[in-house]
Design a protein around this motif. Structure first.
Motif, short mmCIF file in Angstrom:
data_model
loop_
_atom_site.label_atom_id
_atom_site.label_comp_id
_atom_site.label_asym_id
_atom_site.label_seq_id
_atom_site.Cartn_x
_atom_site.Cartn_y
_atom_site.Cartn_z
N TYR A 182 -14.34 -52.97 55.69
CA TYR A 182 -14.16 -51.62 56.23
C TYR A 182 -12.97 -50.98 55.54
O TYR A 182 -11.98 -51.65 55.25
N THR A 212 -14.72 -46.29 57.37
CA THR A 212 -16.11 -46.39 56.94
C THR A 212 -16.37 -47.74 56.30
O THR A 212 -15.43 -48.43 55.89
N SER A 213 -17.63 -48.08 56.20
CA SER A 213 -18.00 -49.29 55.46
C SER A 213 -18.54 -48.93 54.07
O SER A 213 -18.81 -49.80 53.27
N ARG A 219 -19.28 -41.79 52.14
CA ARG A 219 -18.56 -40.98 53.12
C ARG A 219 -17.84 -39.82 52.43
O ARG A 219 -17.88 -38.68 52.92
#
Length: 78
Positions: free
Chosen positions: A2, A20-21, A26
């Motif tokens: 992450y 976010t992963s 993103r």
């Protein structure tokens, strides 16, 4: 993995902090205006990122960045 990140608007004095992963996706969504929170402030540049093994660790760091001392910490990256 992450990633906790901070992005700075190129059109105003706005800094968004999130986690976010998939950082590339993103950032693409933020810059394309697909995120409701950041849409009025496009485009953005990445000013900070840090990776964590667990979502809990990432969430705790995100909360830190959103605190007063965390905002001061980020000012060094501007």
């Amino acid at each position: 993995m992450y990633t906790v990140y901070a992005i700075k608007s190129l059109s105003s004095n706005y800094v968004y902090k999130g986690l976010t992963s998939d950082l590339e996706e993103r950032l693409r969504r933020h810059n394309a205006g697909l995120e409701k929170t950041t849409k009025p402030y496009c485009p953005f540049k990445l000013i900070y990122k840090k990776e964590f093994e667990t979502r809990l660790e990432a969430r705790n760091h995100e909360k830190y960045l959103k605190s007063g001392i965390g905002r001061e910490f980020l000012k060094r990256y501007l």
